[in-house]
Design a protein around this motif. Structure first.
Motif, PDB file in Angstrom:
ATOM      1  N   VAL A 187       0.837  -1.207   0.000  1.00 24.75           N
ATOM      2  CA  VAL A 187       0.000   0.000   0.000  1.00 24.75           C
ATOM      3  C   VAL A 187       0.867   1.250   0.000  1.00 24.75           C
ATOM      4  O   VAL A 187       0.617   2.211  -0.745  1.00 24.75           O
ATOM      5  CB  VAL A 187      -0.948  -0.002   1.218  1.00 24.75           C
ATOM      6  N   THR A 188       1.904   1.233   0.815  1.00 26.22           N
ATOM      7  CA  THR A 188       2.790   2.406   0.913  1.00 26.22           C
ATOM      8  C   THR A 188       3.486   2.688  -0.402  1.00 26.22           C
ATOM      9  O   THR A 188       3.551   3.834  -0.859  1.00 26.22           O
ATOM     10  CB  THR A 188       3.840   2.180   2.013  1.00 26.22           C
ATOM     11  N   MET A 189       4.026   1.658  -1.037  1.00 27.88           N
ATOM     12  CA  MET A 189       4.724   1.854  -2.302  1.00 27.88           C
ATOM     13  C   MET A 189       3.765   2.316  -3.391  1.00 27.88           C
ATOM     14  O   MET A 189       4.126   3.133  -4.252  1.00 27.88           O
ATOM     15  CB  MET A 189       5.419   0.558  -2.723  1.00 27.88           C
ATOM     16  N   ALA A 190       2.530   1.802  -3.376  1.00 19.49           N
ATOM     17  CA  ALA A 190       1.555   2.181  -4.392  1.00 19.49           C
ATOM     18  C   ALA A 190       1.171   3.652  -4.278  1.00 19.49           C
ATOM     19  O   ALA A 190       1.102   4.368  -5.279  1.00 19.49           O
ATOM     20  CB  ALA A 190       0.310   1.302  -4.292  1.00 19.49           C
ATOM     21  N   VAL A 191       0.919   4.118  -3.043  1.00 20.10           N
ATOM     22  CA  VAL A 191       0.540   5.528  -2.889  1.00 20.10           C
ATOM     23  C   VAL A 191       1.758   6.435  -3.075  1.00 20.10           C
ATOM     24  O   VAL A 191       1.628   7.573  -3.534  1.00 20.10           O
ATOM     25  CB  VAL A 191      -0.129   5.790  -1.521  1.00 20.10           C
ATOM     26  N   ALA A 192       2.944   5.941  -2.714  1.00 22.24           N
ATOM     27  CA  ALA A 192       4.154   6.734  -2.936  1.00 22.24           C
ATOM     28  C   ALA A 192       4.402   6.925  -4.424  1.00 22.24           C
ATOM     29  O   ALA A 192       4.866   7.987  -4.855  1.00 22.24           O
ATOM     30  CB  ALA A 192       5.362   6.053  -2.289  1.00 22.24           C
ATOM     31  N   PHE A 193       4.073   5.912  -5.208  1.00 23.02           N
ATOM     32  CA  PHE A 193       4.224   6.017  -6.657  1.00 23.02           C
ATOM     33  C   PHE A 193       3.413   7.191  -7.206  1.00 23.02           C
ATOM     34  O   PHE A 193       3.868   7.917  -8.096  1.00 23.02           O
ATOM     35  CB  PHE A 193       3.769   4.713  -7.322  1.00 23.02           C
ATOM     36  N   SER A 194       2.228   7.420  -6.652  1.00 24.41           N
ATOM     37  CA  SER A 194       1.368   8.489  -7.162  1.00 24.41           C
ATOM     38  C   SER A 194       1.947   9.868  -6.885  1.00 24.41           C
ATOM     39  O   SER A 194       1.553  10.852  -7.517  1.00 24.41           O
ATOM     40  CB  SER A 194      -0.030   8.388  -6.535  1.00 24.41           C
ATOM     41  N   VAL A 195       2.888   9.958  -5.945  1.00 19.76           N
ATOM     42  CA  VAL A 195       3.473  11.247  -5.580  1.00 19.76           C
ATOM     43  C   VAL A 195       4.830  11.450  -6.243  1.00 19.76           C
ATOM     44  O   VAL A 195       5.096  12.499  -6.849  1.00 19.76           O
ATOM     45  CB  VAL A 195       3.619  11.373  -4.050  1.00 19.76           C
ATOM     46  N   VAL A 196       5.722  10.478  -6.127  1.00 21.80           N
ATOM     47  CA  VAL A 196       7.098  10.652  -6.603  1.00 21.80           C
ATOM     48  C   VAL A 196       7.514   9.643  -7.665  1.00 21.80           C
ATOM     49  O   VAL A 196       8.681   9.577  -8.030  1.00 21.80           O
ATOM     50  CB  VAL A 196       8.098  10.593  -5.418  1.00 21.80           C
ATOM     51  N   GLY A 197       6.578   8.833  -8.172  1.00 27.80           N
ATOM     52  CA  GLY A 197       6.922   7.896  -9.225  1.00 27.80           C
ATOM     53  C   GLY A 197       7.495   6.589  -8.696  1.00 27.80           C
ATOM     54  O   GLY A 197       7.833   6.463  -7.521  1.00 27.80           O
ATOM     55  N   THR A 198       7.608   5.614  -9.583  1.00 29.01           N
ATOM     56  CA  THR A 198       8.028   4.283  -9.158  1.00 29.01           C
ATOM     57  C   THR A 198       9.484   4.222  -8.710  1.00 29.01           C
ATOM     58  O   THR A 198       9.820   3.507  -7.771  1.00 29.01           O
ATOM     59  CB  THR A 198       7.817   3.272 -10.307  1.00 29.01           C
ATOM     60  N   LEU A 199      10.358   4.968  -9.370  1.00 26.06           N
ATOM     61  CA  LEU A 199      11.780   4.853  -9.065  1.00 26.06           C
ATOM     62  C   LEU A 199      12.193   5.632  -7.819  1.00 26.06           C
ATOM     63  O   LEU A 199      13.168   5.278  -7.160  1.00 26.06           O
ATOM     64  CB  LEU A 199      12.618   5.321 -10.260  1.00 26.06           C
ATOM     65  N   LEU A 200      11.460   6.714  -7.499  1.00 24.34           N
ATOM     66  CA  LEU A 200      11.822   7.529  -6.349  1.00 24.34           C
ATOM     67  C   LEU A 200      11.030   7.174  -5.095  1.00 24.34           C
ATOM     68  O   LEU A 200      11.336   7.664  -4.013  1.00 24.34           O
ATOM     69  CB  LEU A 200      11.624   9.007  -6.683  1.00 24.34           C
ATOM     70  N   ALA A 201      10.015   6.323  -5.234  1.00 25.26           N
ATOM     71  CA  ALA A 201       9.205   5.940  -4.078  1.00 25.26           C
ATOM     72  C   ALA A 201      10.060   5.267  -3.009  1.00 25.26           C
ATOM     73  O   ALA A 201       9.875   5.488  -1.802  1.00 25.26           O
ATOM     74  CB  ALA A 201       8.082   5.000  -4.522  1.00 25.26           C
ATOM     75  N   PHE A 202      11.002   4.468  -3.459  1.00 26.49           N
ATOM     76  CA  PHE A 202      11.878   3.746  -2.527  1.00 26.49           C
ATOM     77  C   PHE A 202      12.706   4.703  -1.676  1.00 26.49           C
ATOM     78  O   PHE A 202      12.911   4.480  -0.483  1.00 26.49           O
ATOM     79  CB  PHE A 202      12.797   2.809  -3.320  1.00 26.49           C
ATOM     80  N   GLY A 203      13.161   5.804  -2.276  1.00 26.24           N
ATOM     81  CA  GLY A 203      13.963   6.773  -1.535  1.00 26.24           C
ATOM     82  C   GLY A 203      13.193   7.405  -0.399  1.00 26.24           C
ATOM     83  O   GLY A 203      13.716   7.585   0.708  1.00 26.24           O
ATOM     84  N   MET A 204      11.931   7.747  -0.641  1.00 21.81           N
ATOM     85  CA  MET A 204      11.105   8.355   0.399  1.00 21.81           C
ATOM     86  C   MET A 204      10.750   7.361   1.490  1.00 21.81           C
ATOM     87  O   MET A 204      10.510   7.734   2.639  1.00 21.81           O
ATOM     88  CB  MET A 204       9.833   8.934  -0.216  1.00 21.81           C
ATOM     89  N   LEU A 205      10.715   6.074   1.137  1.00 22.82           N
ATOM     90  CA  LEU A 205      10.410   5.058   2.141  1.00 22.82           C
ATOM     91  C   LEU A 205      11.594   4.808   3.064  1.00 22.82           C
ATOM     92  O   LEU A 205      11.425   4.672   4.285  1.00 22.82           O
ATOM     93  CB  LEU A 205      10.018   3.749   1.438  1.00 22.82           C
ATOM     94  N   ILE A 206      12.798   4.769   2.512  1.00 18.78           N
ATOM     95  CA  ILE A 206      13.971   4.333   3.264  1.00 18.78           C
ATOM     96  C   ILE A 206      14.766   5.474   3.891  1.00 18.78           C
ATOM     97  O   ILE A 206      15.142   5.418   5.071  1.00 18.78           O
ATOM     98  CB  ILE A 206      14.896   3.494   2.356  1.00 18.78           C
ATOM     99  N   ALA A 207      15.061   6.522   3.123  1.00 21.04           N
ATOM    100  CA  ALA A 207      15.990   7.557   3.588  1.00 21.04           C
ATOM    101  C   ALA A 207      15.581   8.213   4.912  1.00 21.04           C
ATOM    102  O   ALA A 207      16.394   8.288   5.844  1.00 21.04           O
ATOM    103  CB  ALA A 207      16.190   8.611   2.503  1.00 21.04           C
TER     104      ALA A 207
END
Length: 283
Positions: A187-207
């Motif tokens: 769910v988190t990765m899916a909604v993050a995709f809508s904000v920062v795209g698929t490739l940058l979603a991981f950065g917002m989750l981890i950093a």
């Protein structure tokens, strides 16, 4: 002078981007800590890339892109869980293979769709400045769901993360707990995709969560610190992108990663000072 510095945040679409980034920071703070503590960082990265096939298919069929991303991410999680007990290869190998496989499928779908190919940059890197009111409602809803699940499963999550055997002994059903945690990540990765795209979603989750774990110990403090860092990255990223004319989503993610390295450097400097001033043999 001050009014000119605050100029970006007087524009409606920037304010929506700010609200979306802060909501995303809250969701990622609740999930990112568990991802790092359980050593699921590689899975999170692979999932962010593995969402591309679902997004591509949803775009071609005219469906909801977030739903497509979620379905694709769930398919990857199901594949990883099916292969995790394999004796022939390790869990990381299965994640890597599924990651490459799903990314390849996504690229193939994109290559056969001219209409989607023109929007590929936006899907990969996002466009936080294009957030609509409906996107904010989706982010807020996801945040509420993730917060409730985190509260209800707090004890099982702790037991699964630090002592899976004890979790099973206490009857906390680690299998179900793991499945719930995977769904939260999806769910988190899916909604993050809508904000920062698929490739940058991981950065917002981890950093933000990784930086928070360098300065806080208790779980609640880590999550609150992670949220503060993510929100700060959003504000700073939007401000920089406005005046430097850079891509807003990428700038937000870059600021989040930069904050992590600044915190890491400060932590190492502080540790060095403590060692020099501590009595010999005290550490």
């Amino acid at each position: 002078m001050i009014s000119s510095l605050l100029e970006p945040f007087t524009v409606s679409f920037v304010l929506r981007a700010l609200a979306g980034g802060v909501l995303l920071a809250a969701v990622c703070a609740l999930v990112g800590v568990w991802v790092i503590a359980r050593g699921m960082t590689f899975l999170g990265e692979a999932m962010s890339h593995g969402m591309l096939p679902g997004v591509a298919v949803a775009s071609i069929l005219g469906g909801n892109l977030v739903a497509g991303a979620a379905v694709s991410a769930l398919a990857m999680v199901a594949g990883v869980n099916a292969l995790r007990d394999s004796r022939e290869f390790g869990r990381d190998t299965s994640i890597g293979l599924l990651f490459v496989g799903m990314l390849s499928v996504g690229v193939i779908v994109v290559s056969h769709s001219r209409s989607f190919a023109t929007d590929l940059t936006a899907f990969l890197f996002g466009d936080v400045l294009a957030i609509r009111q409906a996107d904010l409602v989706l982010l807020a809803g996801a945040g509420v769901v993730v917060a409730v699940v985190s509260l209800v499963f707090h004890r099982p999550f702790l037991a699964l993360t630090f002592d899976p055997r004890k979790a099973r002994t206490l009857g906390l059903r680690p299998g179900l707990t793991n499945a719930v945690m995977m769904i939260m990540l999806t769910v988190t990765m899916a909604v993050a995709f809508s904000v920062v795209g698929t490739l940058l979603a991981f950065g917002m989750l981890i950093a933000p969560s990784a930086a928070a774990m360098l300065v806080a110990r208790r779980l609640l403090a880590v999550m609150l610190t992670s949220f503060a860092i993510g929100a700060t990255a959003t504000v700073a990223g939007l401000w920089i992108s406005w005046f430097a004319a850079t891509a807003a989503s990428a700038t937000i993610a870059a600021v989040a990663v930069a904050i992590f390295f600044l915190v890491l450097a400060a932590r190492r400097v502080a540790d060095g000072v403590l060692r020099r001033h501590s009595p010999k043999g005290a550490l």
